[in-house]
Design a protein around this motif. Structure first.
Motif, PDB file in Angstrom:
ATOM      1  N   VAL A   1       1.996  -2.099  -2.615  1.00 50.83           N
ATOM      2  CA  VAL A   1       2.058  -0.666  -2.323  1.00 50.83           C
ATOM      3  C   VAL A   1       3.483  -0.146  -2.496  1.00 50.83           C
ATOM      4  CG1 VAL A   1       1.848   1.039  -0.451  1.00 50.83           C
ATOM      5  CG2 VAL A   1       0.017  -0.591  -0.852  1.00 50.83           C
ATOM      6  N   CYS A   2       4.464  -0.881  -1.995  1.00 49.85           N
ATOM      7  CA  CYS A   2       5.873  -0.474  -2.153  1.00 49.85           C
ATOM      8  C   CYS A   2       6.241  -0.341  -3.618  1.00 49.85           C
ATOM      9  CB  CYS A   2       6.802  -1.486  -1.482  1.00 49.85           C
ATOM     10  SG  CYS A   2       6.892  -1.338   0.289  1.00 49.85           S
ATOM     11  N   LEU A   3       5.927  -1.348  -4.410  1.00 49.28           N
ATOM     12  CA  LEU A   3       6.277  -1.321  -5.831  1.00 49.28           C
ATOM     13  C   LEU A   3       5.525  -0.226  -6.586  1.00 49.28           C
ATOM     14  CD1 LEU A   3       6.538  -5.103  -6.713  1.00 49.28           C
ATOM     15  CD2 LEU A   3       8.370  -3.418  -6.802  1.00 49.28           C
ATOM     16  N   ALA A   4       4.241  -0.083  -6.313  1.00 50.92           N
ATOM     17  CA  ALA A   4       3.445   0.926  -7.019  1.00 50.92           C
ATOM     18  C   ALA A   4       3.919   2.339  -6.698  1.00 50.92           C
ATOM     19  CB  ALA A   4       1.967   0.763  -6.671  1.00 50.92           C
ATOM     20  N   LEU A   5       4.177   2.614  -5.425  1.00 47.13           N
ATOM     21  CA  LEU A   5       4.669   3.940  -5.049  1.00 47.13           C
ATOM     22  C   LEU A   5       6.021   4.232  -5.684  1.00 47.13           C
ATOM     23  CD1 LEU A   5       3.764   4.228  -1.264  1.00 47.13           C
ATOM     24  CD2 LEU A   5       2.858   5.600  -3.130  1.00 47.13           C
TER      25      LEU A   5
ATOM     26  N   VAL B   1      11.187  -7.666  -2.551  1.00 51.31           N
ATOM     27  CA  VAL B   1      10.196  -6.869  -1.811  1.00 51.31           C
ATOM     28  C   VAL B   1       9.189  -7.794  -1.141  1.00 51.31           C
ATOM     29  CG1 VAL B   1       8.310  -5.196  -2.067  1.00 51.31           C
ATOM     30  CG2 VAL B   1      10.475  -4.812  -3.238  1.00 51.31           C
ATOM     31  N   TRP B   2       8.757  -8.838  -1.851  1.00 43.58           N
ATOM     32  CA  TRP B   2       7.796  -9.769  -1.272  1.00 43.58           C
ATOM     33  C   TRP B   2       8.399 -10.502  -0.068  1.00 43.58           C
ATOM     34  CZ3 TRP B   2       6.897 -14.773   0.006  1.00 43.58           C
ATOM     35  CH2 TRP B   2       5.574 -15.118   0.276  1.00 43.58           C
TER      36      TRP B   2
ATOM     37  N   GLY C   1      12.485   2.719   3.616  1.00 43.52           N
ATOM     38  CA  GLY C   1      13.674   1.969   3.213  1.00 43.52           C
ATOM     39  C   GLY C   1      13.451   1.241   1.899  1.00 43.52           C
ATOM     40  N   GLY C   2      12.271   0.692   1.741  1.00 43.00           N
ATOM     41  CA  GLY C   2      11.928   0.015   0.488  1.00 43.00           C
ATOM     42  C   GLY C   2      11.906   0.981  -0.682  1.00 43.00           C
ATOM     43  N   GLN C   3      11.377   2.178  -0.449  1.00 43.58           N
ATOM     44  CA  GLN C   3      11.334   3.185  -1.512  1.00 43.58           C
ATOM     45  C   GLN C   3      12.739   3.589  -1.940  1.00 43.58           C
ATOM     46  OE1 GLN C   3       8.311   4.133  -3.054  1.00 43.58           O
ATOM     47  NE2 GLN C   3       7.882   2.339  -1.805  1.00 43.58           N
TER      48      GLN C   3
END
Length: 91
Positions: A19-23, A48-49, A71-73
């Protein structure tokens, strides 16, 4: 086996990382930056993983999940921007 162990944890980790990567990739493309290359996505997927794996080791509330996702975004935005190819016009 609880939600912090085994395949359940690995599934939660994978879903959160995906979800983080796709967004981030979708938002980067919609903002005009283009989709990141597969290599860039794979390079971004590893930290991310691991961050997701750490996050799923404990019970967290909605606020912590939103902060982690935000934060990830932000981190992925900076990374995608730094690794974006510059396209030079032909004219």
């Amino acid at each position: 086996m609880g939600p912090r162990h085994g395949w359940v944890r690995l599934t939660r980790t994978g879903v959160f990382a995906l979800v983080c990567l796709a967004l981030a990739a979708g938002a980067h493309a919609l903002a005009g930056g283009g989709l990141p290359t597969v290599g860039v996505l794979l390079l971004a997927a590893l930290p991310v993983w691991f961050a997701s794996f750490w996050l799923t080791s404990r019970r967290v509330g909605a606020r912590a999940l939103v902060l982690a996702l935000g934060g990830g975004q932000l981190a992925l935005h900076v990374f995608f921007h730094a690794t974006a190819r510059t396209v030079v016009g032909a004219g």
